[in-house]
Design a protein around this motif. Structure first.
Motif, PDB file in Angstrom:
ATOM      1  N   UNK A   1     -11.818  -6.382 -12.398  1.00 13.99           N
ATOM      2  CA  UNK A   1     -11.302  -6.264 -11.020  1.00 13.99           C
ATOM      3  C   UNK A   1     -12.184  -7.059 -10.063  1.00 13.99           C
TER       4      UNK A   1
ATOM      5  N   UNK B   1     -10.480 -10.501  -8.154  1.00 15.74           N
ATOM      6  CA  UNK B   1     -10.026 -10.188  -6.800  1.00 15.74           C
ATOM      7  C   UNK B   1     -11.085 -10.537  -5.760  1.00 15.74           C
TER       8      UNK B   1
ATOM      9  N   UNK C   1      -9.810 -10.809  -2.008  1.00 15.49           N
ATOM     10  CA  UNK C   1      -9.522  -9.489  -1.417  1.00 15.49           C
ATOM     11  C   UNK C   1     -10.822  -8.770  -1.068  1.00 15.49           C
ATOM     12  N   UNK C   2     -11.751  -8.780  -2.005  1.00 22.85           N
ATOM     13  CA  UNK C   2     -13.028  -8.094  -1.793  1.00 22.85           C
ATOM     14  C   UNK C   2     -13.772  -8.666  -0.594  1.00 22.85           C
TER      15      UNK C   2
ATOM     16  N   UNK D   1     -12.336  -7.477   2.528  1.00 23.29           N
ATOM     17  CA  UNK D   1     -12.604  -6.059   2.795  1.00 23.29           C
ATOM     18  C   UNK D   1     -14.032  -5.797   3.252  1.00 23.29           C
TER      19      UNK D   1
ATOM     20  N   UNK E   1     -15.920   9.074  -6.885  1.00 25.29           N
ATOM     21  CA  UNK E   1     -14.472   9.314  -7.006  1.00 25.29           C
ATOM     22  C   UNK E   1     -14.016   9.247  -8.453  1.00 25.29           C
TER      23      UNK E   1
ATOM     24  N   UNK F   1      -7.142   9.709  -6.129  1.00 23.20           N
ATOM     25  CA  UNK F   1      -8.237   9.854  -5.142  1.00 23.20           C
ATOM     26  C   UNK F   1      -8.461  11.280  -4.644  1.00 23.20           C
TER      27      UNK F   1
ATOM     28  N   UNK G   1     -10.594   0.881 -10.623  1.00 21.96           N
ATOM     29  CA  UNK G   1     -10.106   0.730  -9.254  1.00 21.96           C
ATOM     30  C   UNK G   1     -10.745   1.773  -8.336  1.00 21.96           C
TER      31      UNK G   1
ATOM     32  N   UNK H   1     -14.248   0.585  -7.585  1.00 21.78           N
ATOM     33  CA  UNK H   1     -14.307  -0.546  -6.641  1.00 21.78           C
ATOM     34  C   UNK H   1     -13.950  -0.070  -5.229  1.00 21.78           C
ATOM     35  N   UNK H   2     -13.022   0.897  -5.119  1.00 21.45           N
ATOM     36  CA  UNK H   2     -12.705   1.433  -3.782  1.00 21.45           C
ATOM     37  C   UNK H   2     -13.901   2.181  -3.182  1.00 21.45           C
ATOM     38  N   UNK H   3     -14.606   2.924  -4.019  1.00 21.40           N
ATOM     39  CA  UNK H   3     -15.846   3.562  -3.555  1.00 21.40           C
ATOM     40  C   UNK H   3     -16.846   2.512  -3.065  1.00 21.40           C
TER      41      UNK H   3
ATOM     42  N   UNK I   1     -16.178  -0.466  -1.888  1.00 21.12           N
ATOM     43  CA  UNK I   1     -15.721  -0.998  -0.591  1.00 21.12           C
ATOM     44  C   UNK I   1     -16.076  -0.021   0.542  1.00 21.12           C
ATOM     45  N   UNK I   2     -15.798   1.255   0.326  1.00 23.33           N
ATOM     46  CA  UNK I   2     -16.110   2.251   1.352  1.00 23.33           C
ATOM     47  C   UNK I   2     -17.609   2.258   1.659  1.00 23.33           C
TER      48      UNK I   2
ATOM     49  N   UNK J   1     -18.415  -0.742   3.698  1.00 24.24           N
ATOM     50  CA  UNK J   1     -17.869  -0.725   5.061  1.00 24.24           C
ATOM     51  C   UNK J   1     -18.632   0.232   5.961  1.00 24.24           C
TER      52      UNK J   1
ATOM     53  N   UNK K   1      -4.025   7.971   2.576  1.00 27.05           N
ATOM     54  CA  UNK K   1      -4.096   7.631   1.160  1.00 27.05           C
ATOM     55  C   UNK K   1      -3.640   6.193   0.929  1.00 27.05           C
TER      56      UNK K   1
ATOM     57  N   UNK L   1      -6.200   3.557   2.188  1.00 27.38           N
ATOM     58  CA  UNK L   1      -7.341   3.405   1.280  1.00 27.38           C
ATOM     59  C   UNK L   1      -6.919   2.635   0.029  1.00 27.38           C
TER      60      UNK L   1
ATOM     61  N   UNK M   1      -6.730  -1.187   0.158  1.00 26.84           N
ATOM     62  CA  UNK M   1      -7.946  -2.003   0.173  1.00 26.84           C
ATOM     63  C   UNK M   1      -8.044  -2.829  -1.098  1.00 26.84           C
ATOM     64  N   UNK M   2      -7.596  -2.260  -2.211  1.00 26.17           N
ATOM     65  CA  UNK M   2      -7.775  -2.950  -3.492  1.00 26.17           C
ATOM     66  C   UNK M   2      -6.475  -3.126  -4.253  1.00 26.17           C
ATOM     67  N   UNK M   3      -5.469  -2.278  -3.982  1.00 28.06           N
ATOM     68  CA  UNK M   3      -4.236  -2.274  -4.773  1.00 28.06           C
ATOM     69  C   UNK M   3      -3.058  -2.864  -4.001  1.00 28.06           C
TER      70      UNK M   3
ATOM     71  N   UNK N   1      -3.337  -1.223  -9.678  1.00 27.20           N
ATOM     72  CA  UNK N   1      -4.342  -0.794 -10.664  1.00 27.20           C
ATOM     73  C   UNK N   1      -4.280   0.713 -10.930  1.00 27.20           C
ATOM     74  N   UNK N   2      -4.001   1.503  -9.897  1.00 27.34           N
ATOM     75  CA  UNK N   2      -4.048   2.959 -10.067  1.00 27.34           C
ATOM     76  C   UNK N   2      -2.860   3.493 -10.849  1.00 27.34           C
TER      77      UNK N   2
ATOM     78  N   UNK O   1       0.826   7.281  -7.969  1.00 23.10           N
ATOM     79  CA  UNK O   1       0.176   8.461  -7.382  1.00 23.10           C
ATOM     80  C   UNK O   1       1.237   9.226  -6.607  1.00 23.10           C
TER      81      UNK O   1
END
Lengths: 327, 327
Positions: free
Chosen positions: A21, A25, A28-29, A32, A127, A135, A306, A309-311, A313-314, A317, B139, B142, B145-147, B288-289, B292
Motif C-alpha cells: 500500500x 499509493x 495519495x499519501x 494526505x 486500529x 475501524x 489499510x 496506513x490510516x493510523x 496518516x492520522x 496529521x 467513517x 476517514x 484518506x486511503x481507500x 482495500x478494506x 464495511x
C-alpha cells in the motif's frame, strides 16, 4: 519536500500488505500527510530468504540496525508478545511513533506502552489489532468524546464465525467446516487460539482498556470457545430460529467490568445475528447515540494493512511537526 | 480559562437536544476542547413562546442579534432550505464555524458553503445531516484518506424502514403501519418526503458530494419511494425469503455517478437485510478494506444532537487557535 522515514517489523502477510500500500499509493499519501514517505528498513527473521525488494531498502534481522536509520514511524507486524514488546518499547523511548497490528502483545502491554509513548511525545496506532480493516477503535474513540458506553457485544474472531456459519447455514460438520477454513487460509494449522476464544479475548481486553481505561483481572473473565459445541446445541438453536455466535461482551456494573467470551444463541432481531463468514462486528451502546453496529472483514492482508496506513496518516496529521524532518 | 462562544439556530427537538447536552456535560466538554463553552443566544421563530431558559441567554428572532454577540461556532438546527442557507452563509463570511443537521439545505448548497468556509478559514460539520447519531460521514471521511470507495448501499430513511418492517414482520397493512409510525412520532403528519424517497435522496446527494466531490444531475437520479408497493410485492418477496427495503445506492462507472433511491428486495445474506425499525445503515465498499456496514439510529433528539456536539469537538480540536478567545 519534507520526508517521513518509516520502517517495517515483520514481512509476513500483513507486513507485505503495508509495503504494497505504501509503495503503490505514494501520491495519495503525499497529499494526505504533506510529506514523502521513505521506507528505510525491514526487520525479518531470516535475511537469507529471497525477496523482491528495492536495493535501497535495508533488510536486517537486527533491531539496532532499524533504529540506527532513525525512522520517524515504525509499522509493527510481528506475531506474539516478545520480542515485539521489547522492540516497540525501545523505539518509543527513542521518540519513534508506532503502528501495530499485534493483538496479543497489545492486550498485555498496551497500557504500559501508551504511557511510554505519552512520556516521549510519540503516538501508538492500534486500529489493526482489533477486527482488521473494520475501524472499531476509531469509531469508539470518537464516540467516547461525548458518550459513556454502557454495553459492548461483538464478534471478534473471524475463524470461529466462519466455522459457525458453515455448520448452521450449510449443515456441515465441525470437522469439515474447520478443514474448509484451513484450506481457505481462514484458520491456522493449530487453530486452538481461535477456537478456544483466546483471540477474541485479547481483542476484548484491548477494547476494555480503550473504553474503561482499564481491564478486568484476566483470571476473572469467563472465556469459552466453540470447540465443545455439539450438533444438539445447533439443532436446539435452529429450532427456535436462532444462530449461535461466539460473543465477546463488556459491561460495567458498580465500577466493576464484566467481560465474557462465550458461544451464545442470538435471535433474528439481534444486530449481530446476520454477521456471517469471516466478518467481525461490534455493537456499541452509547449514552446519547443508542446502539451502533459496525461490521466488516475480520482479517486479511489489505484490510489490516489499510487500517495501519490510516493510523499512520492520522498520526502524521495530528502531530506533523513532531514527526517530519525537513531536508 | 479560554471561552468558546456558541449560538443555536432553532429550538425544536434537535435544538433542544444540543442545548441539553451542552448544559449537562460541561465538564466533559471542557476536558475535550480545553475551553469553557458559553451559549450566548438562541434564534427562534416566536420569541413570545414560554421557554425555561437561563436569563443570561439572548432569545431572539433576528439573525443580526445572534451575530452581534460574536459567536465562534453556530449550531444550525432549522428545517428546510431558507432562511438556513442565508444565515449560514453570513455567519461563515464573518468567520464563524457551523455545525448543521439540515439535510435539504446541505444537499442543495453544501459545496458552495464548504467553499465559503474554506475561503474564510472556518469549518462546517455536517455529520448530523445523514443518519442522525450514526457516524457515517466520519467513517467515510476517514476511509477516503486511503481507500477509493467503489460502491455504497444504504437505508437512509427511518420512517420508510419502520413502515416496511411492520408490514413484513408483523403483517400490518401499509395504512396501519403508517398510522403507528405517526403515533410514535416516527413519521410527520405529512409524510410524503419520507415515503417518496426524497429524504433519502437528499442524504444520498450529501454522500455523493463527500465521496466523489460532486453530485449527479438531480433530474437524472431515479428516485422512487414505498407508497405504491402492493401487498403482492411483499408476498412475492416473502415467498423467496427476501425483505423489501428502501435502498439508496451510489456507484461510479466511467466517471459517471449512478445514484438511485428505490425499494428493493434483499436476500438474507445482504448486510442490510436485518436492519429493522427506524434504524439507518450503510454499506460502503472500500478498495482495500472491503465492505464495511454501519448501522444505528436514523433519527432522534439525543442521537442527532450528540452527532452535532461531536462535530463541534472535532472542529475545536483541529483548529483550537482559530476559534477560541482568551479572556
Amino acid at each position: 519536500m519534507t520526508v517521513v522515514k518509516v520502517a517495517l517489523l515483520g514481512f509476513g502477510t500483513v507486513g507485505q500488505g503495508v509495503f504494497e500500500i505504501l509503495e503503490n499509493n505514494k501520491e495519495t499519501l503525499q497529499k494526505q500527510i504533506g510529506a514523502e514517505v521513505h521506507m528505510t528498513s525491514i526487520l525479518v527473521k531470516n535475511i537469507d530468504k529471497q525477496r523482491n525488494l528495492p536495493s535501497s531498502l535495508r533488510v536486517t534481522d537486527r533491531m539496532e540496525e532499524v533504529l540506527q536509520q532513525n525512522p520517524d514511524v515504525i509499522f509493527e507486524a510481528i506475531n506474539g508478545e516478545e520480542p515485539a514488546r521489547k522492540y516497540i518499547n525501545r523505539a518509543l523511548e527513542k521518540g519513534v511513533s508506532i503502528i501495530t497490528a499485534n493483538k496479543e502483545m497489545f492486550a498485555k502491554h498496551g497500557r504500559s506502552l501508551l504511557n511510554t509513548a505519552e512520556k516521549n511525545g510519540t503516538a501508538i496506532g492500534y486500529e489493526a489489532t482489533t477486527a482488521s480493516g473494520t475501524p472499531i477503535i476509531g469509531m469508539i474513540s470518537k464516540l467516547l468524546q461525548m458518550n459513556r458506553i454502557t454495553k459492548v457485544e461483538a464478534i471478534l474472531n473471524g475463524t470461529s464465525n466462519y466455522i459457525l456459519t458453515h455448520i448452521q447455514e450449510e449443515g456441515m460438520s465441525f470437522e469439515n467446516a474447520l478443514s474448509l477454513a484451513q484450506s481457505k487460509g481462514f484458520a491456522e494449522v493449530d487453530p486452538s487460539s481461535d477456537l478456544k476464544g483466546i483471540d477474541a479475548f485479547y481483542k476484548l481486553m484491548i477494547l476494555s482498556e480503550l473504553i474503561y481505561g482499564t481491564q478486568p483481572k484476566w483470571d476473572q473473565v469467563s472465556c469459552d470457545g466453540i470447540s465443545h459445541l455439539t450438533s444438539n446445541d445447533f439443532k436446539t438453536a435452529g429450532r427456535s430460529g436462532k444462530r449461535i455466535k461466539l460473543l465477546a461482551s463488556l459491561e460495567q456494573h458498580n465500577n466493576q467490568i464484566i467481560a465474557r467470551v462465550e458461544p451464545k444463541a442470538l435471535d433474528s432481531n439481534h444486530p449481530l445475528f446476520s454477521v456471517n463468514g469471516v466478518d467481525n462486528a461490534i455493537m456499541v451502546d452509547g449514552e446519547f447515540t443508542g446502539p451502533l453496529t459496525l461490521r466488516g472483514p475480520g482479517a486479511g492482508k489489505l484490510p489490516t494493512a489499510s487500517a495501519m496506513v490510516e493510523d499512520f496518516i492520522t498520526a502524521m496529521q495530528t502531530r506533523p511537526l513532531l514527526q517530519t524532518i525537513s531536508i
